[in-house]
Design a protein around this motif. Structure first.
Motif, PDB file in Angstrom:
ATOM      1  N   ASN A   1      87.644  85.616  41.116  1.00 47.35           N
ATOM      2  CA  ASN A   1      86.258  85.173  40.983  1.00 47.35           C
ATOM      3  C   ASN A   1      85.625  85.696  39.709  1.00 47.35           C
ATOM      4  OD1 ASN A   1      86.096  83.554  43.181  1.00 47.35           O
ATOM      5  ND2 ASN A   1      84.719  84.843  44.362  1.00 47.35           N
ATOM      6  N   LYS A   2      85.944  86.919  39.333  1.00 48.18           N
ATOM      7  CA  LYS A   2      85.403  87.452  38.079  1.00 48.18           C
ATOM      8  C   LYS A   2      85.890  86.635  36.893  1.00 48.18           C
ATOM      9  CE  LYS A   2      86.502  91.852  38.364  1.00 48.18           C
ATOM     10  NZ  LYS A   2      86.578  93.269  37.939  1.00 48.18           N
ATOM     11  N   ILE A   3      87.164  86.257  36.928  1.00 47.58           N
ATOM     12  CA  ILE A   3      87.744  85.503  35.819  1.00 47.58           C
ATOM     13  C   ILE A   3      87.184  84.080  35.786  1.00 47.58           C
ATOM     14  CG2 ILE A   3      89.888  84.516  34.900  1.00 47.58           C
ATOM     15  CD1 ILE A   3      91.317  86.994  36.172  1.00 47.58           C
ATOM     16  N   ILE A   4      87.391  83.343  36.874  1.00 47.38           N
ATOM     17  CA  ILE A   4      86.987  81.939  36.900  1.00 47.38           C
ATOM     18  C   ILE A   4      85.467  81.804  36.877  1.00 47.38           C
ATOM     19  CG2 ILE A   4      87.164  79.760  38.149  1.00 47.38           C
ATOM     20  CD1 ILE A   4      89.746  80.841  39.426  1.00 47.38           C
ATOM     21  N   GLY A   5      84.779  82.671  37.635  1.00 50.17           N
ATOM     22  CA  GLY A   5      83.317  82.596  37.694  1.00 50.17           C
ATOM     23  C   GLY A   5      82.665  82.814  36.347  1.00 50.17           C
ATOM     24  N   ASN A   6      83.148  83.787  35.586  1.00 52.68           N
ATOM     25  CA  ASN A   6      82.564  84.039  34.269  1.00 52.68           C
ATOM     26  C   ASN A   6      82.889  82.929  33.279  1.00 52.68           C
ATOM     27  OD1 ASN A   6      81.014  86.644  34.012  1.00 52.68           O
ATOM     28  ND2 ASN A   6      82.854  87.437  35.003  1.00 52.68           N
ATOM     29  N   LEU A   7      84.084  82.351  33.379  1.00 52.41           N
ATOM     30  CA  LEU A   7      84.415  81.209  32.517  1.00 52.41           C
ATOM     31  C   LEU A   7      83.490  80.033  32.810  1.00 52.41           C
ATOM     32  CD1 LEU A   7      88.328  81.236  32.584  1.00 52.41           C
ATOM     33  CD2 LEU A   7      86.863  81.799  30.636  1.00 52.41           C
ATOM     34  N   LEU A   8      83.281  79.743  34.103  1.00 54.58           N
ATOM     35  CA  LEU A   8      82.406  78.631  34.468  1.00 54.58           C
ATOM     36  C   LEU A   8      80.953  78.916  34.099  1.00 54.58           C
ATOM     37  CD1 LEU A   8      83.863  77.580  37.941  1.00 54.58           C
ATOM     38  CD2 LEU A   8      83.985  76.302  35.784  1.00 54.58           C
ATOM     39  N   GLN A   9      80.501  80.163  34.303  1.00 53.03           N
ATOM     40  CA  GLN A   9      79.126  80.496  33.955  1.00 53.03           C
ATOM     41  C   GLN A   9      78.904  80.365  32.453  1.00 53.03           C
ATOM     42  OE1 GLN A   9      76.538  81.376  36.330  1.00 53.03           O
ATOM     43  NE2 GLN A   9      75.536  80.634  34.466  1.00 53.03           N
ATOM     44  N   ASN A  10      79.903  80.754  31.669  1.00 55.84           N
ATOM     45  CA  ASN A  10      79.813  80.614  30.221  1.00 55.84           C
ATOM     46  C   ASN A  10      79.707  79.146  29.826  1.00 55.84           C
ATOM     47  OD1 ASN A  10      80.190  81.965  27.469  1.00 55.84           O
ATOM     48  ND2 ASN A  10      81.830  80.455  27.425  1.00 55.84           N
ATOM     49  N   ALA A  11      80.491  78.281  30.507  1.00 55.67           N
ATOM     50  CA  ALA A  11      80.453  76.842  30.215  1.00 55.67           C
ATOM     51  C   ALA A  11      79.116  76.240  30.649  1.00 55.67           C
ATOM     52  CB  ALA A  11      81.612  76.137  30.911  1.00 55.67           C
ATOM     53  N   ILE A  12      78.585  76.691  31.788  1.00 57.04           N
ATOM     54  CA  ILE A  12      77.289  76.199  32.254  1.00 57.04           C
ATOM     55  C   ILE A  12      76.184  76.601  31.288  1.00 57.04           C
ATOM     56  CG2 ILE A  12      75.534  76.491  34.058  1.00 57.04           C
ATOM     57  CD1 ILE A  12      77.849  76.639  36.081  1.00 57.04           C
TER      58      ILE A  12
END
Length: 242
Positions: free
Chosen positions: A132-143
């Motif tokens: 979640n830290k990995i995927i969540g931060n990637l998605l938050q950065n894209a958002i």
């Protein structure tokens, strides 16, 4: 003995302060993901609970000859179901709940996240919390990068698949800036966006490295793609990666 001013407590060294900030970040993240997991499970329970009601509604519409209305009803039902179905392949419900809520956030911004998941990550050595830290931060950065209407129309794409004993995660969004600046996004405190602390991708790099994985950016036209490789567990009996 040196006395500390009242109410200030002992002075923290640099390493202690960093450790405390990381612990606080973890605590906030755990609380958020626990709430997201609950919301995700509630959505699934609600869909199951309402299934018979939908069948009755469809049967009634067909029985009365309201075929156009029935088609619209089924289309809406399929759209609601697809919001969960395309993230169901993920083995860990905690990861699934994060994916669900991230897409809801993107939709609130006037965009969307398209998921293409063909690997459930059940065998990855990375814990669900760290995934979640990995995927969540990637998605938050894209958002956070959804700044223009073109960005929002392009949307975000996330793919998860298996390749040569690794879980591979691809996160893609529109990017028209300076590619050379992307090399610095893993530096603590650096951000391409005003008002951001620049810790998200640093945390991704730290977590990926902890598990012996790697992360790197790719560019294709106006598409920025972050590629993450995380090793799977090793099957000692067969002598290979799962």
């Amino acid at each position: 003995k040196d006395l500390q001013p009242m109410g200030l407590g002992p002075k923290l060294h640099g390493g202690q302060a960093v450790g405390r900030r990381r612990a606080e970040e973890m605590g906030r993240a755990m609380n958020r993901w626990q709430l997201e997991s609950r919301d995700y499970m509630n959505v699934i329970r609600s869909q199951r609970h309402d299934f018979n009601l939908h069948l009755h509604a469809i049967s009634g519409l067909l029985g009365s000859g309201a075929y156009a209305a029935c088609g619209e009803y089924v289309a809406k039902l399929v759209a609601d179901a697809s919001a969960v179905n395309d993230i169901m392949p993920v083995n860990d419900a905690v990861v699934g709940s994060m994916l669900y809520n991230m897409r809801e956030e993107a939709r609130r911004r006037g965009s969307d996240i398209a998921y293409h998941i063909t690997y459930d990550m059940a065998d990855t050595i990375c814990s669900g919390f760290d995934c979640n830290k990995i995927i969540g931060n990637l998605l938050q950065n894209a958002i956070d990068a959804l700044q223009t209407q073109e960005d929002r129309d392009f949307g975000i794409r996330l793919s998860i698949f298996k390749r040569r004993g690794n879980a591979v995660i691809l996160c893609e969004n529109r990017f028209t800036g300076d590619p050379d600046r992307i090399a610095a996004v893993f530096t603590p405190g650096f951000s391409t966006k005003q008002g951001h602390e620049g810790i998200g991708l640093t945390m991704v790099l730290r977590t990926v490295t902890l598990y012996g994985g790697r992360i790197y950016p790719e560019f294709e036209g106006e598409t920025l793609r972050f590629v993450v490789n995380i090793p799977n567990k090793v099957n000692l009996t067969e002598g290979g990666a799962l």
